[in-house]
Motif scaffolding. Structure first.
Motif, PDB file in Angstrom:
ATOM      1  N   LYS A  65       0.841  -1.210   0.000  1.00  0.00           N
ATOM      2  CA  LYS A  65       0.000   0.000   0.000  1.00  0.00           C
ATOM      3  C   LYS A  65       0.869   1.251   0.000  1.00  0.00           C
ATOM      4  CE  LYS A  65      -3.980  -2.175   2.123  1.00  0.00           C
ATOM      5  NZ  LYS A  65      -4.894  -2.257   3.267  1.00  0.00           N
ATOM      6  N   GLU A  66       1.952   1.216   0.777  1.00  0.00           N
ATOM      7  CA  GLU A  66       2.887   2.347   0.783  1.00  0.00           C
ATOM      8  C   GLU A  66       3.545   2.507  -0.586  1.00  0.00           C
ATOM      9  OE1 GLU A  66       5.726   2.696   4.001  1.00  0.00           O
ATOM     10  OE2 GLU A  66       4.359   1.610   5.334  1.00  0.00           O
ATOM     11  N   MET A  67       3.926   1.382  -1.174  1.00  0.00           N
ATOM     12  CA  MET A  67       4.541   1.396  -2.503  1.00  0.00           C
ATOM     13  C   MET A  67       3.570   1.978  -3.534  1.00  0.00           C
ATOM     14  SD  MET A  67       7.118   0.201  -4.467  1.00  0.00           S
ATOM     15  CE  MET A  67       7.510  -0.784  -5.889  1.00  0.00           C
ATOM     16  N   LEU A  68       2.313   1.573  -3.453  1.00  0.00           N
ATOM     17  CA  LEU A  68       1.305   2.070  -4.391  1.00  0.00           C
ATOM     18  C   LEU A  68       1.155   3.585  -4.287  1.00  0.00           C
ATOM     19  CD1 LEU A  68      -0.890   1.588  -6.503  1.00  0.00           C
ATOM     20  CD2 LEU A  68      -2.460   1.037  -4.634  1.00  0.00           C
ATOM     21  N   LEU A  69       1.100   4.104  -3.077  1.00  0.00           N
ATOM     22  CA  LEU A  69       1.002   5.558  -2.901  1.00  0.00           C
ATOM     23  C   LEU A  69       2.208   6.267  -3.502  1.00  0.00           C
ATOM     24  CD1 LEU A  69      -0.360   5.801   0.761  1.00  0.00           C
ATOM     25  CD2 LEU A  69      -1.588   6.321  -1.354  1.00  0.00           C
ATOM     26  N   GLY A  70       3.397   5.719  -3.258  1.00  0.00           N
ATOM     27  CA  GLY A  70       4.614   6.304  -3.823  1.00  0.00           C
ATOM     28  C   GLY A  70       4.630   6.243  -5.343  1.00  0.00           C
ATOM     29  N   LEU A  71       4.210   5.120  -5.899  1.00  0.00           N
ATOM     30  CA  LEU A  71       4.183   4.973  -7.356  1.00  0.00           C
ATOM     31  C   LEU A  71       3.198   5.941  -8.000  1.00  0.00           C
ATOM     32  CD1 LEU A  71       4.373   1.095  -7.764  1.00  0.00           C
ATOM     33  CD2 LEU A  71       6.089   2.762  -8.463  1.00  0.00           C
ATOM     34  N   LYS A  72       2.046   6.116  -7.368  1.00  0.00           N
ATOM     35  CA  LYS A  72       1.060   7.069  -7.899  1.00  0.00           C
ATOM     36  C   LYS A  72       1.636   8.477  -7.917  1.00  0.00           C
ATOM     37  CE  LYS A  72      -3.263   4.741  -6.808  1.00  0.00           C
ATOM     38  NZ  LYS A  72      -4.522   4.820  -6.060  1.00  0.00           N
ATOM     39  N   GLU A  73       2.334   8.829  -6.850  1.00  0.00           N
ATOM     40  CA  GLU A  73       2.938  10.159  -6.773  1.00  0.00           C
ATOM     41  C   GLU A  73       4.007  10.335  -7.845  1.00  0.00           C
ATOM     42  OE1 GLU A  73       5.335  12.901  -3.532  1.00  0.00           O
ATOM     43  OE2 GLU A  73       4.100  11.240  -2.822  1.00  0.00           O
ATOM     44  N   ILE A  74       4.855   9.341  -8.004  1.00  0.00           N
ATOM     45  CA  ILE A  74       5.916   9.400  -9.015  1.00  0.00           C
ATOM     46  C   ILE A  74       5.326   9.493 -10.417  1.00  0.00           C
ATOM     47  CG2 ILE A  74       7.772   8.067 -10.122  1.00  0.00           C
ATOM     48  CD1 ILE A  74       8.427   7.029  -7.257  1.00  0.00           C
ATOM     49  N   CYS A  75       4.340   8.646 -10.715  1.00  0.00           N
ATOM     50  CA  CYS A  75       3.715   8.664 -12.047  1.00  0.00           C
ATOM     51  C   CYS A  75       3.047  10.005 -12.317  1.00  0.00           C
ATOM     52  CB  CYS A  75       2.709   7.526 -12.184  1.00  0.00           C
ATOM     53  SG  CYS A  75       3.481   5.891 -12.315  1.00  0.00           S
ATOM     54  N   SER A  76       2.430  10.571 -11.288  1.00  0.00           N
ATOM     55  CA  SER A  76       1.798  11.878 -11.431  1.00  0.00           C
ATOM     56  C   SER A  76       2.838  12.945 -11.776  1.00  0.00           C
ATOM     57  CB  SER A  76       1.066  12.247 -10.150  1.00  0.00           C
ATOM     58  OG  SER A  76       0.569  13.553 -10.209  1.00  0.00           O
ATOM     59  N   ILE A  77       3.940  12.932 -11.071  1.00  0.00           N
ATOM     60  CA  ILE A  77       5.014  13.907 -11.320  1.00  0.00           C
ATOM     61  C   ILE A  77       5.572  13.727 -12.731  1.00  0.00           C
ATOM     62  CG2 ILE A  77       7.371  14.562 -10.685  1.00  0.00           C
ATOM     63  CD1 ILE A  77       6.535  13.900  -7.746  1.00  0.00           C
ATOM     64  N   LEU A  78       5.816  12.481 -13.121  1.00  0.00           N
ATOM     65  CA  LEU A  78       6.375  12.222 -14.448  1.00  0.00           C
ATOM     66  C   LEU A  78       5.417  12.651 -15.547  1.00  0.00           C
ATOM     67  CD1 LEU A  78       8.071   8.752 -13.910  1.00  0.00           C
ATOM     68  CD2 LEU A  78       9.178  10.979 -14.108  1.00  0.00           C
ATOM     69  N   ASN A  79       4.124  12.440 -15.361  1.00  0.00           N
ATOM     70  CA  ASN A  79       3.145  12.852 -16.368  1.00  0.00           C
ATOM     71  C   ASN A  79       3.083  14.362 -16.488  1.00  0.00           C
ATOM     72  OD1 ASN A  79       2.400  10.284 -17.186  1.00  0.00           O
ATOM     73  ND2 ASN A  79       0.759  10.132 -15.688  1.00  0.00           N
ATOM     74  N   ILE A  80       3.161  15.064 -15.371  1.00  0.00           N
ATOM     75  CA  ILE A  80       3.144  16.532 -15.404  1.00  0.00           C
ATOM     76  C   ILE A  80       4.367  17.044 -16.150  1.00  0.00           C
ATOM     77  CG2 ILE A  80       3.369  18.606 -13.981  1.00  0.00           C
ATOM     78  CD1 ILE A  80       1.612  17.131 -11.881  1.00  0.00           C
ATOM     79  N   GLU A  81       5.538  16.493 -15.835  1.00  0.00           N
ATOM     80  CA  GLU A  81       6.767  16.936 -16.498  1.00  0.00           C
ATOM     81  C   GLU A  81       6.740  16.577 -17.981  1.00  0.00           C
ATOM     82  OE1 GLU A  81      10.077  15.431 -14.276  1.00  0.00           O
ATOM     83  OE2 GLU A  81       9.650  16.735 -12.575  1.00  0.00           O
ATOM     84  N   GLU A  82       6.158  15.434 -18.336  1.00  0.00           N
ATOM     85  CA  GLU A  82       6.066  15.035 -19.743  1.00  0.00           C
ATOM     86  C   GLU A  82       5.189  16.014 -20.510  1.00  0.00           C
ATOM     87  OE1 GLU A  82       3.652  11.544 -21.824  1.00  0.00           O
ATOM     88  OE2 GLU A  82       5.345  10.801 -20.653  1.00  0.00           O
ATOM     89  N   HIS A  83       4.055  16.429 -19.917  1.00  0.00           N
ATOM     90  CA  HIS A  83       3.174  17.372 -20.581  1.00  0.00           C
ATOM     91  C   HIS A  83       3.822  18.754 -20.715  1.00  0.00           C
ATOM     92  CE1 HIS A  83      -0.096  14.624 -20.918  1.00  0.00           C
ATOM     93  NE2 HIS A  83      -0.161  14.399 -19.609  1.00  0.00           N
ATOM     94  N   MET A  84       4.618  19.147 -19.715  1.00  0.00           N
ATOM     95  CA  MET A  84       5.293  20.432 -19.787  1.00  0.00           C
ATOM     96  C   MET A  84       6.312  20.415 -20.931  1.00  0.00           C
ATOM     97  SD  MET A  84       5.860  21.277 -15.757  1.00  0.00           S
ATOM     98  CE  MET A  84       6.790  22.764 -16.067  1.00  0.00           C
ATOM     99  N   THR A  85       7.007  19.313 -21.106  1.00  0.00           N
ATOM    100  CA  THR A  85       7.997  19.187 -22.178  1.00  0.00           C
ATOM    101  C   THR A  85       7.299  19.216 -23.539  1.00  0.00           C
ATOM    102  OG1 THR A  85       9.356  17.858 -20.724  1.00  0.00           O
ATOM    103  CG2 THR A  85       9.900  17.784 -23.061  1.00  0.00           C
ATOM    104  N   GLU A  86       6.147  18.540 -23.663  1.00  0.00           N
ATOM    105  CA  GLU A  86       5.414  18.517 -24.936  1.00  0.00           C
ATOM    106  C   GLU A  86       4.911  19.904 -25.295  1.00  0.00           C
ATOM    107  OE1 GLU A  86       2.348  15.632 -24.314  1.00  0.00           O
ATOM    108  OE2 GLU A  86       3.723  13.938 -24.537  1.00  0.00           O
ATOM    109  N   ASP A  87       4.484  20.688 -24.293  1.00  0.00           N
ATOM    110  CA  ASP A  87       3.968  22.019 -24.552  1.00  0.00           C
ATOM    111  C   ASP A  87       5.048  22.950 -25.109  1.00  0.00           C
ATOM    112  OD1 ASP A  87       1.515  21.221 -23.666  1.00  0.00           O
ATOM    113  OD2 ASP A  87       1.725  22.082 -21.658  1.00  0.00           O
ATOM    114  N   LYS A  88       6.295  22.723 -24.713  1.00  0.00           N
ATOM    115  CA  LYS A  88       7.383  23.587 -25.161  1.00  0.00           C
ATOM    116  C   LYS A  88       7.806  23.287 -26.588  1.00  0.00           C
ATOM    117  CE  LYS A  88       9.249  24.360 -20.567  1.00  0.00           C
ATOM    118  NZ  LYS A  88      10.375  24.176 -19.667  1.00  0.00           N
ATOM    119  N   VAL A  89       7.463  22.104 -27.083  1.00  0.00           N
ATOM    120  CA  VAL A  89       7.889  21.701 -28.427  1.00  0.00           C
ATOM    121  C   VAL A  89       7.030  22.328 -29.478  1.00  0.00           C
ATOM    122  CG1 VAL A  89       8.184  19.736 -29.987  1.00  0.00           C
ATOM    123  CG2 VAL A  89       8.809  19.544 -27.590  1.00  0.00           C
TER     124      VAL A  89
END
Length: 89
Positions: A65-89
């Motif tokens: 359960k702790e791992m799942l919470l951490g993974l959700k947070e990491i995936c959320s951060i990575l998706n936000i950064e991915e969208h920010m990179t796409e917007d700049k292109v």
């Protein structure tokens, strides 16, 4: 369908196994994996103590359960950064 990261697959497996648990077949069909790959992920998760196998069912542990919470947070951060990179292109 876009290719998923390992973190997303691990998160999906843990999510499915929370609650009453899930069989390997349910996991395979719900997240669209083949049985071989599902077996590799399930073995890793059980060896690390994030899942336990009770009969044919995989159930999430408190560490899972702790791992799942951490993974959700990491995936959320990575998706936000991915969208920010796409917007700049």
């Amino acid at each position: 369908m876009a290719r998923r990261t390992r973190l997303e697959v691990l998160s999906s497996i843990l999510e499915i196994c929370s609650g009453e648990g899930a069989s390997k077949t349910r996991i395979v069909y719900q997240i669209n994996l083949n049985f071989k790959n599902a077996g590799v992920y399930l073995k890793w998760l059980t060896d690390k103590g994030y899942l336990v196998k009770e009969g044919k069912m995989y159930k999430i542990t408190p560490a899972g359960k702790e791992m799942l919470l951490g993974l959700k947070e990491i995936c959320s951060i990575l998706n936000i950064e991915e969208h920010m990179t796409e917007d700049k292109v």
